[in-house]
Design a protein around this motif. Structure first.
Motif, PDB file in Angstrom:
ATOM      1  N   TYR A  91     -45.560 -32.651 -30.655  1.00  0.00           N
ATOM      2  CA  TYR A  91     -46.604 -32.231 -29.005  1.00  0.00           C
ATOM      3  C   TYR A  91     -46.308 -30.762 -29.091  1.00  0.00           C
ATOM      4  N   GLY A  92     -46.637 -30.241 -28.603  1.00  0.00           N
ATOM      5  CA  GLY A  92     -46.778 -28.564 -28.684  1.00  0.00           C
ATOM      6  C   GLY A  92     -46.237 -27.580 -29.353  1.00  0.00           C
ATOM      7  N   THR A  93     -46.465 -28.284 -30.679  1.00  0.00           N
ATOM      8  CA  THR A  93     -46.006 -27.347 -32.086  1.00  0.00           C
ATOM      9  C   THR A  93     -47.362 -26.822 -33.035  1.00  0.00           C
ATOM     10  N   LYS A  94     -46.385 -25.775 -33.220  1.00  0.00           N
ATOM     11  CA  LYS A  94     -47.122 -24.910 -34.675  1.00  0.00           C
ATOM     12  C   LYS A  94     -47.653 -25.249 -36.226  1.00  0.00           C
ATOM     13  N   ALA A  95     -48.269 -25.412 -36.137  1.00  0.00           N
ATOM     14  CA  ALA A  95     -48.068 -25.007 -37.639  1.00  0.00           C
ATOM     15  C   ALA A  95     -46.760 -25.106 -38.280  1.00  0.00           C
ATOM     16  N   GLY A  96     -46.581 -25.613 -39.622  1.00  0.00           N
ATOM     17  CA  GLY A  96     -45.110 -25.457 -40.048  1.00  0.00           C
ATOM     18  C   GLY A  96     -45.352 -23.628 -40.639  1.00  0.00           C
ATOM     19  N   ASP A  97     -44.321 -23.767 -41.174  1.00  0.00           N
ATOM     20  CA  ASP A  97     -43.582 -22.042 -42.131  1.00  0.00           C
ATOM     21  C   ASP A  97     -45.061 -22.154 -43.039  1.00  0.00           C
ATOM     22  N   PHE A  98     -44.664 -23.456 -44.002  1.00  0.00           N
ATOM     23  CA  PHE A  98     -45.441 -23.188 -45.507  1.00  0.00           C
ATOM     24  C   PHE A  98     -46.249 -24.482 -45.432  1.00  0.00           C
ATOM     25  N   PRO A  99     -47.328 -24.416 -46.319  1.00  0.00           N
ATOM     26  CA  PRO A  99     -48.025 -25.823 -46.861  1.00  0.00           C
ATOM     27  C   PRO A  99     -46.848 -26.661 -46.922  1.00  0.00           C
ATOM     28  N   ALA A 100     -47.877 -28.011 -46.807  1.00  0.00           N
ATOM     29  CA  ALA A 100     -47.092 -29.168 -47.623  1.00  0.00           C
ATOM     30  C   ALA A 100     -46.696 -29.125 -48.365  1.00  0.00           C
ATOM     31  N   GLU A 141     -44.854 -32.500 -51.652  1.00  0.00           N
ATOM     32  CA  GLU A 141     -44.709 -33.307 -52.408  1.00  0.00           C
ATOM     33  C   GLU A 141     -43.290 -34.643 -50.790  1.00  0.00           C
ATOM     34  N   TRP A 142     -42.635 -33.791 -50.594  1.00  0.00           N
ATOM     35  CA  TRP A 142     -41.852 -34.471 -49.754  1.00  0.00           C
ATOM     36  C   TRP A 142     -42.364 -34.826 -47.991  1.00  0.00           C
ATOM     37  N   GLY A 143     -42.995 -33.491 -47.959  1.00  0.00           N
ATOM     38  CA  GLY A 143     -43.593 -34.246 -46.431  1.00  0.00           C
ATOM     39  C   GLY A 143     -43.667 -32.322 -45.821  1.00  0.00           C
ATOM     40  N   THR A 144     -43.496 -32.236 -44.230  1.00  0.00           N
ATOM     41  CA  THR A 144     -44.170 -31.151 -43.359  1.00  0.00           C
ATOM     42  C   THR A 144     -42.978 -30.601 -43.095  1.00  0.00           C
ATOM     43  N   THR A 145     -43.684 -29.533 -42.315  1.00  0.00           N
ATOM     44  CA  THR A 145     -42.715 -29.209 -41.012  1.00  0.00           C
ATOM     45  C   THR A 145     -43.901 -28.458 -40.035  1.00  0.00           C
ATOM     46  N   THR A 146     -42.905 -29.001 -38.705  1.00  0.00           N
ATOM     47  CA  THR A 146     -43.918 -28.420 -37.946  1.00  0.00           C
ATOM     48  C   THR A 146     -42.329 -27.627 -37.128  1.00  0.00           C
ATOM     49  N   ARG A 147     -42.940 -26.055 -35.803  1.00  0.00           N
ATOM     50  CA  ARG A 147     -42.583 -25.313 -35.146  1.00  0.00           C
ATOM     51  C   ARG A 147     -42.616 -25.417 -33.650  1.00  0.00           C
ATOM     52  N   LYS A 148     -41.610 -25.164 -33.000  1.00  0.00           N
ATOM     53  CA  LYS A 148     -41.475 -25.015 -31.365  1.00  0.00           C
ATOM     54  C   LYS A 148     -40.491 -23.999 -31.161  1.00  0.00           C
ATOM     55  N   GLY A 149     -41.252 -22.481 -31.395  1.00  0.00           N
ATOM     56  CA  GLY A 149     -39.822 -21.442 -30.988  1.00  0.00           C
ATOM     57  C   GLY A 149     -39.085 -20.788 -32.421  1.00  0.00           C
ATOM     58  N   ASN A 160     -32.150 -37.318 -52.336  1.00  0.00           N
ATOM     59  CA  ASN A 160     -31.597 -36.610 -51.283  1.00  0.00           C
ATOM     60  C   ASN A 160     -31.714 -35.148 -51.446  1.00  0.00           C
ATOM     61  N   GLU A 161     -31.983 -34.337 -52.059  1.00  0.00           N
ATOM     62  CA  GLU A 161     -32.326 -32.833 -51.637  1.00  0.00           C
ATOM     63  C   GLU A 161     -33.676 -32.730 -52.231  1.00  0.00           C
ATOM     64  N   ILE A 162     -33.936 -31.518 -50.525  1.00  0.00           N
ATOM     65  CA  ILE A 162     -34.510 -31.137 -50.390  1.00  0.00           C
ATOM     66  C   ILE A 162     -35.096 -29.898 -50.105  1.00  0.00           C
ATOM     67  N   GLU A 163     -36.122 -28.986 -51.207  1.00  0.00           N
ATOM     68  CA  GLU A 163     -35.678 -27.731 -51.338  1.00  0.00           C
ATOM     69  C   GLU A 163     -37.323 -27.010 -50.029  1.00  0.00           C
ATOM     70  N   LEU A 164     -37.072 -25.664 -49.777  1.00  0.00           N
ATOM     71  CA  LEU A 164     -37.487 -25.779 -48.323  1.00  0.00           C
ATOM     72  C   LEU A 164     -37.934 -24.040 -48.789  1.00  0.00           C
ATOM     73  N   PRO A 165     -39.743 -24.064 -49.279  1.00  0.00           N
ATOM     74  CA  PRO A 165     -39.741 -22.279 -49.445  1.00  0.00           C
ATOM     75  C   PRO A 165     -39.594 -21.430 -48.256  1.00  0.00           C
ATOM     76  N   LEU A 166     -38.263 -21.663 -47.348  1.00  0.00           N
ATOM     77  CA  LEU A 166     -38.395 -20.519 -46.371  1.00  0.00           C
ATOM     78  C   LEU A 166     -38.093 -19.061 -46.304  1.00  0.00           C
ATOM     79  N   THR A 167     -38.233 -18.325 -45.257  1.00  0.00           N
ATOM     80  CA  THR A 167     -37.895 -17.241 -45.971  1.00  0.00           C
ATOM     81  C   THR A 167     -37.617 -16.508 -44.530  1.00  0.00           C
ATOM     82  N   CYS A 168     -36.940 -17.229 -43.549  1.00  0.00           N
ATOM     83  CA  CYS A 168     -36.476 -17.442 -42.431  1.00  0.00           C
ATOM     84  C   CYS A 168     -34.679 -17.696 -42.176  1.00  0.00           C
ATOM     85  N   LYS A 169     -34.486 -17.115 -41.733  1.00  0.00           N
ATOM     86  CA  LYS A 169     -33.192 -17.614 -41.354  1.00  0.00           C
ATOM     87  C   LYS A 169     -32.507 -18.692 -41.172  1.00  0.00           C
TER      88      LYS A 169
END
Length: 435
Positions: free
Chosen positions: A350-359, A361-369, A382-391
């Protein structure tokens, strides 16, 4: 030739839209309602009408059935087990924040005591009760927002200009009277927006009935939309026309697909910046079909909810109530399962925004602040790659707050879990800076 007509129609629609684009500016009331709508993330769709009696889905009248014979079924429509409080309570307990119900579907039968036609649940049935009024009162009582689906199509009225559906219902096509039909619709919409308290949205359907016309059909949407906003300044408007949003519309609808996807062939339109909603069935049909017991599992439904939120969209999940007025047992079971998940993990939804990158194969993300929720739905490792640009300042499991190892990679960040997750949704929370 048919394909060419569709292209020409789309071009004409685009021209019409561009002509009105500068005229519609959402009011402060609409902007506030849009924000509330986006925060909700989850609603329940209810397709209910005379068609439930035949248990063949909501398009039964279109399949070579005579409208006069079909209408006789109203004399036997008596949903004795309808209980608005039970419906709203079950839906609210599932975590849904709003309900959208079919006020009038393509079969032309109105599910409220309209003064515009005797073909309605109060005047044409022995039941004689206004189910929309009872549902509206209960929604207001329990704090669940109510939306009304309204069909632009009518397979029974002879004044409706026939499109590409409902040709075999026995109507006299020489009696078409668009101005009269347009006035009828607007009078009905005025009733719905005047007599049933605050309404969250009007959800239109049927524009596509004339999408193959050689000369594009003018639905006069701009006037109709202006009337709705005048009657209820905070009422959102959506239209399931499978096109880019028309000026005056406040949400964008996608049918049977997540925004940007088109596996069902109904949602090829571009994704706009409006609040987004995707509608999907719990089994295979919208209206009640007795043979369709192939309900999606709780896991599948939670995954669809999370994937929609990961794209910044709401999910409007459909249930087809039975002719006796009950929600099917299988649907209630799924609602209960969804509610159990929401009670534990609703904060990540609830109250989240779209994640930082497209879905992925393993899943997706949601953001709140500065909090990014990593929803691991289908892990192969057990290793999940996130194409993140934030710290990433900190990472830990949502359940138990156990630290999760992170490794900086050329493409972003890698989470190293203790084991391969196998639950419905394994959530890792990241505390971040930047985006």
């Amino acid at each position: 030739m048919k394909h060419l007509r569709k292209i020409l129609a789309a071009m004409c629609l685009s021209a019409v839209v561009s002509g009105f684009a500068a005229d519609y500016v959402p009011s402060p009331e609409i902007k506030k309602a849009q924000a509330q709508f986006e925060d909700a993330r989850f609603g329940i769709f209810l397709h209910w009408g005379l068609y439930s009696m035949f248990a063949q889905g909501e398009w039964y009248l279109n399949y070579g059935v005579n409208a006069e014979e079909y209408a006789k079924s109203a004399r036997a429509f008596y949903p004795a087990d309808f209980d608005a409080a039970a419906w709203v309570s079950a839906i609210k307990a599932a975590g849904a924040k709003y309900i959208c119900i079919t006020s009038r579907h393509h079969d032309g039968f109105s599910m409220w005591g309209t003064k515009q036609s005797p073909y309605n649940i109060v005047d044409a049935t022995p039941f004689g009760r206004d189910v929309l009024k009872e549902l509206a009162d209960e929604c207001h009582r329990q704090g669940v927002r109510l939306h009304f689906y309204y069909s632009h199509i009518d397979w029974t009225r002879e004044d409706y200009p026939q499109g590409r559906t409902g040709h075999d219902t026995g109507r006299d096509s020489t009696k078409v009277n668009w101005p009269g039909y347009y006035d009828f619709m607007n009078a009905q919409l005025t009733e719905l927006l005047t007599n049933y308290g605050e309404i969250g949205a009007i959800w239109f359907d049927g524009w596509w009935d004339h999408d193959e016309d050689t000369v594009p059909f003018d639905w006069q949407l701009d006037e109709q939309y202006a009337m709705i906003h005048r009657l209820q300044p905070s009422c959102l408007i959506g239209n399931n026309h499978h096109q880019s949003p028309y000026p005056g519309e406040d949400i964008q609808i996608f049918e049977r697909d997540l925004p940007g996807e088109n596996t069902a062939g109904l949602s090829g339109q571009e994704v706009s910046r409006l609040p987004l909603e995707t509608c999907q069935t719990m089994n295979g049909m919208w209206g009640y079909k007795i043979k369709d017991q192939d309900y999606k599992s709780v896991k599948e439904l939670v995954h669809y909810l999370v994937k929609a939120a990961g794209m910044g969209a709401n999910l409007l999940l459909n249930i087809g109530p039975q002719p006796n007025g009950e929600l099917p047992a299988a649907a209630l079971d799924r609602l209960k399962g969804i509610g159990e998940w929401m009670n534990r993990y609703g904060e990540t939804f609830y109250g989240t925004k779209a994640g930082d990158f497209p879905a992925q194969e393993w899943g997706t993300t949601t953001r709140k602040g500065d909090r990014l929720f990593v929803h691991i739905l289908n892990a192969k490792s057990n290793e999940i790659e996130l194409p993140l640009t934030c710290k990433v300042k900190k990472a830990f499991t949502y359940d138990g707050k156990k630290p999760v190892k992170t490794v900086k990679t050329p493409g972003g960040v890698k989470l190293v879990l203790d084991e391969v997750p196998d639950g419905i949704d394994h959530i890792v929370e990241l505390q971040t800076s930047g985006r």
